[in-house]
Design an enzyme around this catalytic site. Sequence first.
Site, PDB file in Angstrom:
ATOM      1  N   ASP A   1     -50.933 -66.151 -63.222  1.00 53.08           N
ATOM      2  CA  ASP A   1     -50.983 -67.457 -62.571  1.00 53.08           C
ATOM      3  C   ASP A   1     -50.745 -67.354 -61.064  1.00 53.08           C
ATOM      4  OD1 ASP A   1     -51.472 -68.477 -65.008  1.00 53.08           O
ATOM      5  OD2 ASP A   1     -49.558 -69.511 -65.258  1.00 53.08           O
ATOM      6  N   GLY A   2     -49.826 -66.476 -60.655  1.00 52.19           N
ATOM      7  CA  GLY A   2     -49.538 -66.348 -59.225  1.00 52.19           C
ATOM      8  C   GLY A   2     -50.775 -65.902 -58.460  1.00 52.19           C
TER       9      GLY A   2
ATOM     10  N   ARG B   1     -52.785 -67.989 -55.579  1.00 60.21           N
ATOM     11  CA  ARG B   1     -53.036 -67.388 -54.261  1.00 60.21           C
ATOM     12  C   ARG B   1     -54.533 -67.444 -53.926  1.00 60.21           C
ATOM     13  NH1 ARG B   1     -53.228 -61.866 -52.901  1.00 60.21           N
ATOM     14  NH2 ARG B   1     -52.786 -61.309 -55.049  1.00 60.21           N
TER      15      ARG B   1
ATOM     16  N   ASN C   1     -49.996 -75.856 -57.748  1.00 59.44           N
ATOM     17  CA  ASN C   1     -49.128 -76.230 -58.864  1.00 59.44           C
ATOM     18  C   ASN C   1     -48.141 -77.300 -58.419  1.00 59.44           C
ATOM     19  OD1 ASN C   1     -49.893 -74.887 -61.162  1.00 59.44           O
ATOM     20  ND2 ASN C   1     -48.372 -73.244 -61.003  1.00 59.44           N
ATOM     21  N   ASP C   2     -47.271 -76.937 -57.487  1.00 57.28           N
ATOM     22  CA  ASP C   2     -46.203 -77.869 -57.159  1.00 57.28           C
ATOM     23  C   ASP C   2     -45.531 -77.555 -55.834  1.00 57.28           C
ATOM     24  OD1 ASP C   2     -44.616 -75.586 -57.990  1.00 57.28           O
ATOM     25  OD2 ASP C   2     -44.757 -76.334 -60.033  1.00 57.28           O
TER      26      ASP C   2
ATOM     27  N   ASP D   1     -31.031 -80.652 -59.794  1.00 52.24           N
ATOM     28  CA  ASP D   1     -31.109 -79.287 -59.261  1.00 52.24           C
ATOM     29  C   ASP D   1     -32.378 -79.106 -58.432  1.00 52.24           C
ATOM     30  OD1 ASP D   1     -28.736 -78.616 -60.392  1.00 52.24           O
ATOM     31  OD2 ASP D   1     -29.573 -77.466 -62.060  1.00 52.24           O
TER      32      ASP D   1
END
Length: 389
Positions: free
Chosen positions: A70-71, A75, A140-141, A170
């Site tokens: 996913d990373g 990217r 994503n976010d 948090d």
Amino acid sequence: MGMIKVVGLVLHPRRDCGSAIDAIVRWATSRDVTVLGLHDEINRIDCDAVAVSAEEMVDRAGLLVSLGGDGTMLRTMRLVEGRKTPVLGVNVGRLGFLAEVDLPDLSGALSSIDEHKFTIESRTAVRTVLPGGEEVSAFNDIALVRVPGDGLAHVGITVEGSNFVRYAADAVIVATPTGSTAYSFSAGGPIVSPNVEGLLVSAAAAHSSFNRSLMLSPDEQLELEVAATSGRLAVEVDGIIQGYAQPGDKLKIIPVPAAAQVIRFGRTSFYERARRKLRVEGSAQVGGGDPGDATVVDSFEQSRYEIILGGELAGVLHYRRHGGQVELAHTEIDQAFEGQGLAGRLASAALSDARGRATPVVVSCPFVAGYVERHPEFNDLIAPGGTPA
């Protein structure tokens, strides 16, 4: 998308993408297609891709292929943000969530691209300007996250210019529909279809009485305000810290529709992966059952053996049947189930099944090859020349 003349590759920094790169280079060579890679990524491997800068790759490529998890996919989408260049996501290694195909299906995916049997779907990004003035985008976010040792995240959510609600948590997360399965999901947010337009605001470990997610329309003005009572917060963009926000800072969140285009081969793969994800998340809490209770099934529609443990799909062994033989191609155990000997159970079941069917076996999976070496009772099944050297 007419004939593609140039393909750009984006690679996972550590996973071994060699077989995927070989498959793409073979496909490209037979079609006079140029393959480009990024200098620092391609120079680690011996392959026929041309090393270029990120700018040159994005300018020249008619298709970008993300090889990794996913990373890597995030990217790649950030690299082509705002362009029409489509991105094909290929999962290499662990089961990812954003990629469209797993490694064993790559050659089929490339053929489908040749035959124009695919659709292109847009992905929304979210953009903000950090307190330091730098503009950042996420697919994503974007999250405001408590810094260890500092106070909670006290964040006011302003919609269309009026204070709507304040979270004490948090982290406060603004996710795209694509990102609904990432940080937002682990904070208890819903899974949102990638075909929905909107932004999801969620709080992780909320301490306020209000702890529900909000779903906003992309054209509603959203602003996050760090309250005076808040600790200093890290600003995470797709999971990477890009800056910090102090009490009094305001971050306007701007959705960018159609910021990236991704290749899809069917409408269902998102839900397949969502189900896999839900099962994995669930299994971590119930302990997953005893490895001795694992069952192996032949999921012949998908040409793979599946090992099921406690009702969860714990791993797969992909195979191909051709010319009266079966090729055992690729074994993969989900990370939540590693270290329990399940890969060996899959190998043994696949080999025993071949024995029951009197089918000669070709082994291209390195794990199965090692298993046969350690279990010579299966040697007689192997077709001549049927194991990797």
